[in-house]
Design a protein around this motif. Structure first.
Motif, PDB file in Angstrom:
ATOM      1  N   GLY A   1     -38.783  15.089  -4.131  1.00  0.00           N
ATOM      2  CA  GLY A   1     -37.699  14.900  -3.177  1.00  0.00           C
ATOM      3  C   GLY A   1     -37.238  13.454  -3.191  1.00  0.00           C
ATOM      4  O   GLY A   1     -37.892  12.587  -3.776  1.00  0.00           O
ATOM      5  N   PRO A   2     -36.110  13.177  -2.523  1.00  0.00           N
ATOM      6  CA  PRO A   2     -35.527  11.824  -2.589  1.00  0.00           C
ATOM      7  C   PRO A   2     -36.041  10.880  -1.518  1.00  0.00           C
ATOM      8  O   PRO A   2     -35.370   9.893  -1.205  1.00  0.00           O
ATOM      9  CB  PRO A   2     -34.041  12.119  -2.389  1.00  0.00           C
ATOM     10  CG  PRO A   2     -34.017  13.300  -1.481  1.00  0.00           C
ATOM     11  CD  PRO A   2     -35.208  14.142  -1.886  1.00  0.00           C
TER      12      PRO A   2
ATOM     13  N   LEU B   1     -22.617  17.721   1.576  1.00  0.00           N
ATOM     14  CA  LEU B   1     -23.331  18.606   0.664  1.00  0.00           C
ATOM     15  C   LEU B   1     -22.412  19.094  -0.438  1.00  0.00           C
ATOM     16  O   LEU B   1     -21.187  19.015  -0.327  1.00  0.00           O
ATOM     17  CB  LEU B   1     -23.849  19.836   1.420  1.00  0.00           C
ATOM     18  CG  LEU B   1     -24.931  19.633   2.471  1.00  0.00           C
ATOM     19  CD1 LEU B   1     -25.002  20.856   3.375  1.00  0.00           C
ATOM     20  CD2 LEU B   1     -26.273  19.372   1.804  1.00  0.00           C
ATOM     21  N   GLU B   2     -23.010  19.631  -1.487  1.00  0.00           N
ATOM     22  CA  GLU B   2     -22.253  20.227  -2.580  1.00  0.00           C
ATOM     23  C   GLU B   2     -22.726  21.669  -2.793  1.00  0.00           C
ATOM     24  O   GLU B   2     -23.903  21.983  -2.597  1.00  0.00           O
ATOM     25  CB  GLU B   2     -22.451  19.405  -3.858  1.00  0.00           C
ATOM     26  CG  GLU B   2     -21.503  19.787  -4.970  1.00  0.00           C
ATOM     27  CD  GLU B   2     -21.116  18.594  -5.821  1.00  0.00           C
ATOM     28  OE1 GLU B   2     -21.094  18.731  -7.048  1.00  0.00           O
ATOM     29  OE2 GLU B   2     -20.834  17.519  -5.254  1.00  0.00           O
TER      30      GLU B   2
ATOM     31  N   PRO C   1     -34.222  17.951  -3.089  1.00  0.00           N
ATOM     32  CA  PRO C   1     -35.533  18.275  -3.651  1.00  0.00           C
ATOM     33  C   PRO C   1     -35.438  19.422  -4.638  1.00  0.00           C
ATOM     34  O   PRO C   1     -34.728  20.401  -4.418  1.00  0.00           O
ATOM     35  CB  PRO C   1     -36.353  18.663  -2.419  1.00  0.00           C
ATOM     36  CG  PRO C   1     -35.348  19.067  -1.400  1.00  0.00           C
ATOM     37  CD  PRO C   1     -34.145  18.214  -1.640  1.00  0.00           C
ATOM     38  N   ALA C   2     -36.135  19.269  -5.767  1.00  0.00           N
ATOM     39  CA  ALA C   2     -36.064  20.279  -6.825  1.00  0.00           C
ATOM     40  C   ALA C   2     -37.261  20.118  -7.742  1.00  0.00           C
ATOM     41  O   ALA C   2     -37.997  19.130  -7.680  1.00  0.00           O
ATOM     42  CB  ALA C   2     -34.771  20.126  -7.621  1.00  0.00           C
ATOM     43  N   GLY C   3     -37.437  21.095  -8.627  1.00  0.00           N
ATOM     44  CA  GLY C   3     -38.459  20.975  -9.650  1.00  0.00           C
ATOM     45  C   GLY C   3     -38.164  19.779 -10.542  1.00  0.00           C
ATOM     46  O   GLY C   3     -37.005  19.452 -10.821  1.00  0.00           O
TER      47      GLY C   3
ATOM     48  N   PRO D   1     -27.600  19.687  -4.297  1.00  0.00           N
ATOM     49  CA  PRO D   1     -28.753  20.566  -4.021  1.00  0.00           C
ATOM     50  C   PRO D   1     -29.282  21.261  -5.270  1.00  0.00           C
ATOM     51  O   PRO D   1     -29.218  22.487  -5.390  1.00  0.00           O
ATOM     52  CB  PRO D   1     -28.187  21.558  -3.009  1.00  0.00           C
ATOM     53  CG  PRO D   1     -26.747  21.664  -3.374  1.00  0.00           C
ATOM     54  CD  PRO D   1     -26.333  20.314  -3.892  1.00  0.00           C
ATOM     55  N   PHE D   2     -29.839  20.485  -6.186  1.00  0.00           N
ATOM     56  CA  PHE D   2     -30.324  21.058  -7.442  1.00  0.00           C
ATOM     57  C   PHE D   2     -31.432  22.077  -7.218  1.00  0.00           C
ATOM     58  O   PHE D   2     -31.637  22.965  -8.035  1.00  0.00           O
ATOM     59  CB  PHE D   2     -30.811  19.945  -8.370  1.00  0.00           C
ATOM     60  CG  PHE D   2     -29.739  18.957  -8.738  1.00  0.00           C
ATOM     61  CD1 PHE D   2     -28.470  19.384  -9.103  1.00  0.00           C
ATOM     62  CD2 PHE D   2     -29.994  17.593  -8.717  1.00  0.00           C
ATOM     63  CE1 PHE D   2     -27.484  18.476  -9.444  1.00  0.00           C
ATOM     64  CE2 PHE D   2     -29.016  16.673  -9.061  1.00  0.00           C
ATOM     65  CZ  PHE D   2     -27.758  17.111  -9.418  1.00  0.00           C
TER      66      PHE D   2
END
Length: 290
Positions: free
Chosen positions: A246-247, A23-24, A209-211, A271-272
């Motif tokens: 999401g990816p 993770l970042e 996952p992000a907007g 984690p945008f």
């Protein structure tokens, strides 16, 4: 060479695509990390980015939190943002002492003019500071979709040169790629990487996952390919930019195409949409995969 202080599952192909992920985070994400920690596997590597405006103390405190929570800190260092040899030495020494860091991730950084004596990653490596302070693994960047300031040949030369320098200094190399929306460039790049005899472990960059607008903003900033066809494949409609993405499709395609010939490969999540949301997605994907 043997890879020290990396994830213990590197030696085998992944059973699940999210097995051994990393993770970042930023220094400001410390509360979110604590909230998400119960859902993160022990020893998961967590990279701490080197953002302008965040102090050395804040980054080291974030790395210490990562270690306290039973995870593996991997602080970033941005060469062109470091003002002096003393600042670099102090940062490495303190991060090892206060956070038990065993690996660091090195980048040149965005500023066109260095703030101090380090113009690039090699300049930091050649100080000898990392191995002198007990660092056993160095992360470097991979660019499956190219680099805005280098052509393809220069990218490969830079990667090989850094790998050779890290090895010469008795440390292991770990490659973490830029994030992307399409499996095809990742697979092609991995095949080219292994054909060049570079056997270092690779972490493929995956956007959490992000907007949709948030994802596209980061893509534009990072120079990531985001054509209409790529976005459609990823699950984003260019005519409908509301909602989130999401990816799932990206990770499914990677799982279908990766083979032992691609070498040791794991996923690295950007984690945008936030750490908590990303960890929830990973755990849901793992449950679905099982």
């Amino acid at each position: 060479m043997t890879i020290p202080a990396i994830h213990p599952n590197w030696s085998r192909s992944p059973i699940g695509m999210t097995d051994g992920y990393s993770l970042e985070m930023t220094a400001k994400d410390r509360p979110a990390l604590r909230e998400a920690a119960a859902g993160i596997a022990p020893e998961t590597p967590v990279a701490i980015t080197f953002l302008p405006g965040e102090s050395i103390d804040a980054r080291i405190a974030a790395a210490a939190d990562v270690r306290e929570l039973g995870l593996e800190p991997m602080p970033h260092l941005s060469a062109r943002r470091i003002a002096s040899h003393e600042e670099l030495e102090q940062t490495v020494r303190r991060t090892v002492a206060e956070a038990g860091a065993r690996r660091m991730f090195l980048v040149a950084g965005d500023p066109p003019v260095p703030a101090g004596p380090f113009a690039d990653t090699m300049a930091m490596l050649q100080t000898g500071i990392f191995e002198a302070n007990g660092i056993t693994a160095i992360g470097i960047a991979g660019h499956p979709e190219g680099h805005p300031a280098m052509d393809e040949a220069a990218c490969w030369t830079a990667l090989e040169t850094k790998r050779d320098e890290i090895t010469r200094r008795g440390m292991a190399t770990l490659i973490v790629t830029q994030f992307g929306f399409d499996a095809d460039p990742f697979i092609a790049w991995l095949e080219a990487l292994r054909a060049r005899g570079i056997d270092a472990p690779v972490r493929i960059g995956v956007p959490g996952p992000a907007g949709i607008k948030t994802l596209l903003r980061f893509a534009a900033h990072c120079g990531v390919g985001a054509s209409t066809s790529v976005l459609t494949k990823y699950g984003i409609s260019i005519t409908k930019l509301l909602g989130t993405a999401g990816p799932d499709a990206l990770v499914d395609r990677l799982a279908a195409r990766l083979t032992p010939a691609h070498g040791p490969v794991r996923l690295h999540f950007y984690p945008f949409g936030g750490l908590v949301r990303t960890v929830e997605w990973i755990n849901a994907y793992e449950a679905r995969d099982q």
